[in-house]
Design an enzyme around this catalytic site. Structure first.
Site, short mmCIF file in Angstrom:
data_model
loop_
_atom_site.label_atom_id
_atom_site.label_comp_id
_atom_site.label_asym_id
_atom_site.label_seq_id
_atom_site.Cartn_x
_atom_site.Cartn_y
_atom_site.Cartn_z
N ASP A 1 6.06 -7.92 -0.05
CA ASP A 1 6.17 -7.83 -1.41
C ASP A 1 7.53 -7.01 -2.03
O ASP A 1 7.99 -7.17 -2.88
CB ASP A 1 5.11 -7.46 -2.17
CG ASP A 1 4.72 -5.89 -1.96
OD1 ASP A 1 4.94 -5.40 -0.74
OD2 ASP A 1 5.09 -5.25 -3.02
N LYS B 1 10.39 1.86 7.26
CA LYS B 1 11.00 0.53 6.55
C LYS B 1 11.83 0.89 5.28
O LYS B 1 11.54 1.71 4.58
CB LYS B 1 10.30 -0.71 6.26
CG LYS B 1 9.19 -1.17 7.23
CD LYS B 1 8.10 -2.47 6.74
CE LYS B 1 7.32 -1.65 5.68
NZ LYS B 1 6.42 -2.91 5.17
N LEU C 1 3.90 -8.85 8.92
CA LEU C 1 3.37 -8.87 7.74
C LEU C 1 3.32 -7.37 7.13
O LEU C 1 2.65 -6.57 7.75
CB LEU C 1 1.89 -9.38 7.66
CG LEU C 1 1.80 -10.95 7.95
CD1 LEU C 1 0.32 -11.47 8.00
CD2 LEU C 1 2.77 -11.78 7.06
N ASP C 2 3.66 -7.26 5.79
CA ASP C 2 3.66 -5.99 5.17
C ASP C 2 2.08 -5.92 4.80
O ASP C 2 1.11 -6.95 4.84
CB ASP C 2 4.16 -5.78 3.76
CG ASP C 2 4.10 -5.03 2.97
OD1 ASP C 2 4.12 -3.44 3.58
OD2 ASP C 2 3.82 -4.99 1.97
N MET C 3 1.59 -4.80 4.44
CA MET C 3 0.14 -4.69 4.08
C MET C 3 -0.09 -4.51 2.62
O MET C 3 -0.92 -5.26 2.18
CB MET C 3 -0.53 -3.37 4.63
CG MET C 3 -2.16 -3.36 4.57
SD MET C 3 -2.86 -2.21 5.65
CE MET C 3 -2.58 -0.68 4.74
#
Length: 229
Positions: free
Chosen positions: A179, A153, A7-9
């Protein structure tokens, strides 16, 4: 079935726009500049451009921090110490740990279903402070931050270094949700794992990057995973 979920933050779990507005408003106020919506929006645009350059490998993290302020001052026609402002901005940003609606409930549910891994670009001290402030570290098996990994990333190196630290990792059972099309989705697809675009801003996809899945909020992710079981 997805077992390994990255998961991205920012703008996936935590409200980065709110944290960013808080931080730049504080810096501008301390400089004697009124933090108008136009001034905040200008910095946000400039800063985003610099982070996109980081993703493309054109800038280092340290350069990104200062270049945003240098360009802001140049555009506004004012003088300021970009290095000092960048440090102050980080101090204020580290305090911004507002969760997006439904995010914590989603993490609770997802952590019971998958092995969760946080995968974030950014400064380690800032991101660690925000994670601690939000109280979300307990949901993750491991937390991967680009500065600590030595890669950003969407580079293959970022994902390879994450994968190497996970026992029994299987890319066929892995997914990243985030996102950013250019960071999370492109990085995940290039690394050979499924990629889910968390399109919280309801933006059209004007790129050549094609996510495997698209949802509007992390709260919808568990239902998606159920359909893949």
């Amino acid at each position: 079935m997805i077992e390994f979920l990255f998961l991205d933050m920012d703008d996936t779990i935590l409200d980065f726009q709110k944290a960013g507005d808080f931080a730049i408003s504080g810096v501008l106020s301390e400089l004697g500049i009124t933090p108008t919506p136009d001034a905040i929006a200008l910095y946000t645009r400039i800063n985003l451009q610099q982070w996109k350059r980081l993703e493309r490998g054109e800038l280092t993290l340290e350069t990104v921090k200062q270049s945003g302020f240098a360009l802001l001052f140049q555009t506004m026609g004012v003088s300021g110490d970009a290095e000092r402002c960048a440090r102050r901005h980080e101090q204020l940003l580290a305090q911004g740990h507002w969760l997006l609606p439904g995010a914590e409930a989603a993490l609770e549910a997802l952590s019971r279903r998958c092995r969760l891994f946080l995968a974030s670009n950014g400064t380690a001290a800032v991101q660690r402070s925000r994670i601690a402030g939000a109280g979300i570290s307990r949901y993750f098996s491991q937390i991967f931050i680009s500065q600590e990994l030595g890669a950003n990333k969407p580079s293959p190196e970022f994902f390879a270094r994450c994968f190497a630290r996970i026992p029994d990792f299987d890319p066929a059972r892995a997914m990243i949700a985030g996102d950013s099309l250019t960071s999370d989705i492109l990085g995940g697809k290039n690394a050979g794992i499924a990629a889910c675009w968390v399109n919280t801003r309801h933006e059209p996809n004007l790129t050549a990057i094609h996510p495997d899945f698209e949802i509007e909020a992390i709260s919808q992710l568990e239902a998606l995973l159920t359909t893949l079981a």
